[in-house]
Design a protein around this motif. Structure first.
Motif, PDB file in Angstrom:
ATOM      1  N   TYR A  39      -6.565   3.691   5.733  1.00 44.18           N
ATOM      2  CA  TYR A  39      -6.866   2.432   6.422  1.00 44.18           C
ATOM      3  C   TYR A  39      -6.808   2.601   7.938  1.00 44.18           C
ATOM      4  O   TYR A  39      -7.654   2.074   8.668  1.00 44.18           O
TER       5      TYR A  39
ATOM      6  N   GLU B  23      -2.795   5.347   1.163  1.00 46.46           N
ATOM      7  CA  GLU B  23      -3.740   4.257   1.396  1.00 46.46           C
ATOM      8  C   GLU B  23      -3.688   3.782   2.843  1.00 46.46           C
ATOM      9  O   GLU B  23      -4.726   3.483   3.443  1.00 46.46           O
TER      10      GLU B  23
ATOM     11  N   GLU C 208       0.820  -1.202   0.000  1.00 44.62           N
ATOM     12  CA  GLU C 208       0.000   0.000   0.000  1.00 44.62           C
ATOM     13  C   GLU C 208       0.864   1.268   0.000  1.00 44.62           C
ATOM     14  O   GLU C 208       1.968   1.280   0.536  1.00 44.62           O
TER      15      GLU C 208
END
Length: 215
Positions: free
Chosen positions: A202, A198, A194
């Motif tokens: 998250y 990202e 990632e």
């Protein structure tokens, strides 16, 4: 002098006699505070606590400490010598649980935000995947798949000194800003596909709140 050289000058304690000579004897109140059964005040504390730390060790003595948190009173009292901690969705490493399968001895510390004292519980644990009391540990419609059941061998209240020294509950002493975000730490210390953006999404507070009780 390097680190190895500095260690050559360390003076280690190698016996309880040396330890006692340095620290002195146990204070009378500390020596007599251990109990083996829940008192009504212990039950009241557990009913107010939303967070605990669980220490475990495997058969070889390798240790782990895991945090557990839920709405206040999440530690379910089964009887005067038994409590249960529900397991909620997490990263599935199960380090502490795997330890318990080979070594049932556990140590727990229950905290109450703003309170400098803590409640300590030591005992033997087992993993239970189904029991009637699971119905009493439902949060936001989610019933735990697993519970840590602890047979109490020792219980006591612990004094406030560590929390007073650390000023843990004093917001004016908090200083998280110099530390990078958790997403940044993950990106720097782990191999992950990632992007940082990202990972920030998250690990965001909003994203985590949505999946607190969802697998």
């Amino acid at each position: 002098m390097g680190v190895k050289g500095e260690r050559m000058s360390w003076v280690e304690i190698e016996s309880e006699a040396e330890l006692r000579e340095l620290l002195g004897e146990v204070m009378p109140r500390a020596a007599t505070k251990e109990r083996t059964r829940l008192h009504d005040r212990d039950r009241q504390w557990l009913a107010t606590s939303p967070f605990c730390l669980i220490a475990t060790a495997d058969a070889d003595g390798n240790c782990d400490v895991s945090p557990k948190g839920d709405p206040a009173g999440f530690a379910h009292v089964i009887d005067d010598t038994t409590i249960a901690i529900p397991e909620r969705p997490g990263n599935r490493r199960a380090d502490g649980f795997r330890n318990i399968l080979s070594n049932p001895h556990v140590g727990l510390i229950f905290l109450i935000p703003g309170r400098n004292e803590t409640l300590r519980v030591n005992g033997r644990a087992r993993l239970v995947r189904e029991a009637p009391f699971f119905d009493e540990m439902i949060v936001k419609g989610h019933r735990p798949k697993l519970a840590l059941v602890v047979e109490i061998e020792q219980i006591m209240f612990h004094c406030a000194k560590a929390f007073m020294r650390s000023a843990l509950w004093r917001p004016e002493k908090w200083g998280p800003d110099p530390l990078p975000s958790h997403a940044t730490l993950v990106k720097e210390l782990q191999t992950t596909p990632e992007t940082l953006e990202e990972l920030e999404t998250y690990y965001s507070d909003a994203a985590y709140r949505k999946k607190l009780y969802e697998v």
